[in-house]
Write a protein that holds these residues in place. Structure first.
Motif, PDB file in Angstrom:
ATOM      1  N   ASN A 111       2.602  -1.840  -6.973  1.00  0.00           N
ATOM      2  CA  ASN A 111       1.609  -2.918  -6.839  1.00  0.00           C
ATOM      3  C   ASN A 111       1.000  -2.945  -5.448  1.00  0.00           C
ATOM      4  O   ASN A 111      -0.159  -3.317  -5.276  1.00  0.00           O
ATOM      5  N   ARG A 112       1.778  -2.558  -4.438  1.00  0.00           N
ATOM      6  CA  ARG A 112       1.239  -2.474  -3.077  1.00  0.00           C
ATOM      7  C   ARG A 112       0.135  -1.420  -3.020  1.00  0.00           C
ATOM      8  O   ARG A 112      -0.890  -1.623  -2.374  1.00  0.00           O
ATOM      9  N   LEU A 113       0.331  -0.309  -3.712  1.00  0.00           N
ATOM     10  CA  LEU A 113      -0.702   0.729  -3.761  1.00  0.00           C
ATOM     11  C   LEU A 113      -1.969   0.202  -4.440  1.00  0.00           C
ATOM     12  O   LEU A 113      -3.084   0.476  -3.990  1.00  0.00           O
ATOM     13  N   LYS A 114      -1.802  -0.559  -5.521  1.00  0.00           N
ATOM     14  CA  LYS A 114      -2.954  -1.146  -6.204  1.00  0.00           C
ATOM     15  C   LYS A 114      -3.688  -2.117  -5.279  1.00  0.00           C
ATOM     16  O   LYS A 114      -4.923  -2.126  -5.227  1.00  0.00           O
ATOM     17  N   MET A 115      -2.926  -2.953  -4.569  1.00  0.00           N
ATOM     18  CA  MET A 115      -3.528  -3.913  -3.634  1.00  0.00           C
ATOM     19  C   MET A 115      -4.285  -3.177  -2.535  1.00  0.00           C
ATOM     20  O   MET A 115      -5.425  -3.525  -2.203  1.00  0.00           O
ATOM     21  N   ALA A 116      -3.664  -2.138  -1.981  1.00  0.00           N
ATOM     22  CA  ALA A 116      -4.286  -1.393  -0.881  1.00  0.00           C
ATOM     23  C   ALA A 116      -5.546  -0.672  -1.352  1.00  0.00           C
ATOM     24  O   ALA A 116      -6.564  -0.670  -0.647  1.00  0.00           O
ATOM     25  N   LEU A 117      -5.495  -0.082  -2.525  1.00  0.00           N
ATOM     26  CA  LEU A 117      -6.660   0.634  -3.037  1.00  0.00           C
ATOM     27  C   LEU A 117      -7.793  -0.332  -3.362  1.00  0.00           C
ATOM     28  O   LEU A 117      -8.955  -0.053  -3.058  1.00  0.00           O
ATOM     29  N   THR A 118      -7.458  -1.480  -3.935  1.00  0.00           N
ATOM     30  CA  THR A 118      -8.485  -2.483  -4.235  1.00  0.00           C
ATOM     31  C   THR A 118      -9.129  -3.000  -2.957  1.00  0.00           C
ATOM     32  O   THR A 118     -10.352  -3.096  -2.858  1.00  0.00           O
ATOM     33  N   GLY A 119      -8.312  -3.320  -1.970  1.00  0.00           N
ATOM     34  CA  GLY A 119      -8.837  -3.881  -0.727  1.00  0.00           C
ATOM     35  C   GLY A 119      -9.632  -2.905   0.102  1.00  0.00           C
ATOM     36  O   GLY A 119     -10.664  -3.250   0.684  1.00  0.00           O
ATOM     37  N   SER A 120      -9.180  -1.670   0.153  1.00  0.00           N
ATOM     38  CA  SER A 120      -9.878  -0.682   0.979  1.00  0.00           C
ATOM     39  C   SER A 120     -11.027  -0.014   0.240  1.00  0.00           C
ATOM     40  O   SER A 120     -11.783   0.746   0.846  1.00  0.00           O
ATOM     41  N   SER A 121     -11.178  -0.307  -1.045  1.00  0.00           N
ATOM     42  CA  SER A 121     -12.239   0.337  -1.819  1.00  0.00           C
ATOM     43  C   SER A 121     -13.639  -0.068  -1.345  1.00  0.00           C
ATOM     44  O   SER A 121     -14.609   0.620  -1.656  1.00  0.00           O
ATOM     45  N   PHE A 122     -13.747  -1.158  -0.588  1.00  0.00           N
ATOM     46  CA  PHE A 122     -15.046  -1.511  -0.015  1.00  0.00           C
ATOM     47  C   PHE A 122     -15.577  -0.344   0.806  1.00  0.00           C
ATOM     48  O   PHE A 122     -16.741   0.048   0.681  1.00  0.00           O
ATOM     49  N   TYR A 123     -14.718   0.236   1.634  1.00  0.00           N
ATOM     50  CA  TYR A 123     -15.145   1.347   2.477  1.00  0.00           C
ATOM     51  C   TYR A 123     -15.333   2.624   1.670  1.00  0.00           C
ATOM     52  O   TYR A 123     -16.151   3.467   2.026  1.00  0.00           O
ATOM     53  N   LEU A 124     -14.597   2.779   0.576  1.00  0.00           N
ATOM     54  CA  LEU A 124     -14.799   3.938  -0.297  1.00  0.00           C
ATOM     55  C   LEU A 124     -16.170   3.856  -0.968  1.00  0.00           C
ATOM     56  O   LEU A 124     -16.898   4.854  -1.019  1.00  0.00           O
ATOM     57  N   ILE A 125     -16.532   2.674  -1.444  1.00  0.00           N
ATOM     58  CA  ILE A 125     -17.857   2.480  -2.043  1.00  0.00           C
ATOM     59  C   ILE A 125     -18.941   2.746  -1.007  1.00  0.00           C
ATOM     60  O   ILE A 125     -19.943   3.417  -1.283  1.00  0.00           O
ATOM     61  N   LEU A 126     -18.735   2.232   0.204  1.00  0.00           N
ATOM     62  CA  LEU A 126     -19.687   2.455   1.289  1.00  0.00           C
ATOM     63  C   LEU A 126     -19.817   3.940   1.605  1.00  0.00           C
ATOM     64  O   LEU A 126     -20.930   4.451   1.807  1.00  0.00           O
ATOM     65  N   ALA A 127     -18.696   4.664   1.614  1.00  0.00           N
ATOM     66  CA  ALA A 127     -18.728   6.102   1.882  1.00  0.00           C
ATOM     67  C   ALA A 127     -19.494   6.840   0.785  1.00  0.00           C
ATOM     68  O   ALA A 127     -20.271   7.765   1.073  1.00  0.00           O
ATOM     69  N   LEU A 128     -19.296   6.446  -0.455  1.00  0.00           N
ATOM     70  CA  LEU A 128     -20.033   7.084  -1.552  1.00  0.00           C
ATOM     71  C   LEU A 128     -21.531   6.825  -1.446  1.00  0.00           C
ATOM     72  O   LEU A 128     -22.345   7.723  -1.693  1.00  0.00           O
ATOM     73  N   PHE A 168      -6.272   1.855   3.982  1.00  0.00           N
ATOM     74  CA  PHE A 168      -5.329   2.183   2.913  1.00  0.00           C
ATOM     75  C   PHE A 168      -3.946   2.482   3.482  1.00  0.00           C
ATOM     76  O   PHE A 168      -2.938   2.004   2.964  1.00  0.00           O
ATOM     77  N   ILE A 169      -3.872   3.257   4.553  1.00  0.00           N
ATOM     78  CA  ILE A 169      -2.578   3.598   5.155  1.00  0.00           C
ATOM     79  C   ILE A 169      -1.883   2.347   5.674  1.00  0.00           C
ATOM     80  O   ILE A 169      -0.691   2.136   5.435  1.00  0.00           O
ATOM     81  N   PHE A 170      -2.620   1.494   6.383  1.00  0.00           N
ATOM     82  CA  PHE A 170      -2.020   0.283   6.926  1.00  0.00           C
ATOM     83  C   PHE A 170      -1.500  -0.625   5.823  1.00  0.00           C
ATOM     84  O   PHE A 170      -0.391  -1.144   5.913  1.00  0.00           O
ATOM     85  N   THR A 171      -2.297  -0.851   4.789  1.00  0.00           N
ATOM     86  CA  THR A 171      -1.893  -1.831   3.779  1.00  0.00           C
ATOM     87  C   THR A 171      -0.929  -1.252   2.754  1.00  0.00           C
ATOM     88  O   THR A 171      -0.134  -1.998   2.182  1.00  0.00           O
ATOM     89  N   ALA A 172      -0.944   0.055   2.524  1.00  0.00           N
ATOM     90  CA  ALA A 172      -0.058   0.636   1.516  1.00  0.00           C
ATOM     91  C   ALA A 172       1.285   1.084   2.078  1.00  0.00           C
ATOM     92  O   ALA A 172       2.317   0.898   1.432  1.00  0.00           O
ATOM     93  N   PHE A 173       1.292   1.643   3.257  1.00  0.00           N
ATOM     94  CA  PHE A 173       2.506   2.295   3.735  1.00  0.00           C
ATOM     95  C   PHE A 173       3.148   1.655   4.963  1.00  0.00           C
ATOM     96  O   PHE A 173       4.281   1.977   5.282  1.00  0.00           O
ATOM     97  N   LEU A 174       2.442   0.781   5.654  1.00  0.00           N
ATOM     98  CA  LEU A 174       2.993   0.271   6.901  1.00  0.00           C
ATOM     99  C   LEU A 174       3.395  -1.198   6.836  1.00  0.00           C
ATOM    100  O   LEU A 174       3.568  -1.843   7.844  1.00  0.00           O
ATOM    101  N   GLY A 175       3.567  -1.730   5.656  1.00  0.00           N
ATOM    102  CA  GLY A 175       3.944  -3.137   5.505  1.00  0.00           C
ATOM    103  C   GLY A 175       5.442  -3.298   5.445  1.00  0.00           C
ATOM    104  O   GLY A 175       6.214  -2.408   5.803  1.00  0.00           O
ATOM    105  N   LYS A 176       5.857  -4.458   4.952  1.00  0.00           N
ATOM    106  CA  LYS A 176       7.282  -4.707   4.763  1.00  0.00           C
ATOM    107  C   LYS A 176       7.849  -3.686   3.798  1.00  0.00           C
ATOM    108  O   LYS A 176       7.171  -3.264   2.875  1.00  0.00           O
TER     109      LYS A 176
END
Length: 181
Positions: A111-128, A168-176
């Motif tokens: 679920n953390r991966l889903k949260m991170a991907l959803t939240g950081s997808s703003f920049y993915l959309i911008l990159a596209l 994505f790295i900060f929110t998916a892998f560097l949390g609690k």
């Protein structure tokens, strides 16, 4: 004179890159506003990975929009290098926000991966969007040199892709540390 100014700008950019790398490596020891972490972690809606991801998406969009507005307003001033300082501050504020959201969110790793991907997808959309604009650059009038416009879209893609990756790295892998389910 110009060479000294160029060297100072290059040194400033290198210092920013080093600072971001250091903040990423030592992300667990970053100072975070504990009140904000507590408030977010106590919110029931925030522990839902879709809602917290949407919240992070909105925060990213707000920060990006505010930064673009301030950069636009800075075009009307004669203060040199203020735009660089603004972009530096926006980067630091974003990293602190991502770290705070990551620390406040608890739940299974999936679920953390889903949260991170959803939240950081703003920049993915911008990159596209940047890639599409970059690949479709055409002259606006005969014999126009489109190099600078294409370079701008390319740099916009690079910045958006790096922001997506770091968010994505900060929110998916560097949390609690949570259960790896």
């Amino acid at each position: 004179m110009n060479r000294k100014v160029d060297e100072k700008v290059l040194i400033f950019f290198l210092a920013v890159i080093v600072l971001v790398l250091v903040m990423t490596v030592f992300s667990r020891t970053l100072w975070m506003p504990s009140g904000m972490v507590e408030r977010l972690s106590k919110k029931k809606w925030f522990q839902n990975h879709w809602l917290s991801g949407g919240y992070l998406f909105g925060i990213n969009a707000l920060y990006f929009g505010t930064t673009m507005l301030l950069l636009y307003l800075l075009m009307y001033t004669d203060i040199p290098y203020l735009h660089i300082v603004l972009m530096f501050l926006a980067t630091i504020v974003s990293i602190f926000t991502w770290s705070t959201v990551s620390t406040a969110w608890t739940g299974p790793f999936k679920n953390r991966l889903k949260m991170a991907l959803t939240g950081s997808s703003f920049y993915l959309i911008l990159a596209l969007i940047m890639v599409i604009q970059w690949l479709s650059v055409k002259p606006l009038y005969p014999n126009e040199d489109t190099f600078m416009r294409a370079l701008g879209w390319m740099l916009g893609f690079f910045v958006s892709a790096v922001a997506f990756s770091i968010c994505f790295i900060f929110t998916a892998f560097l949390g609690k540390r949570s259960a790896r389910v």
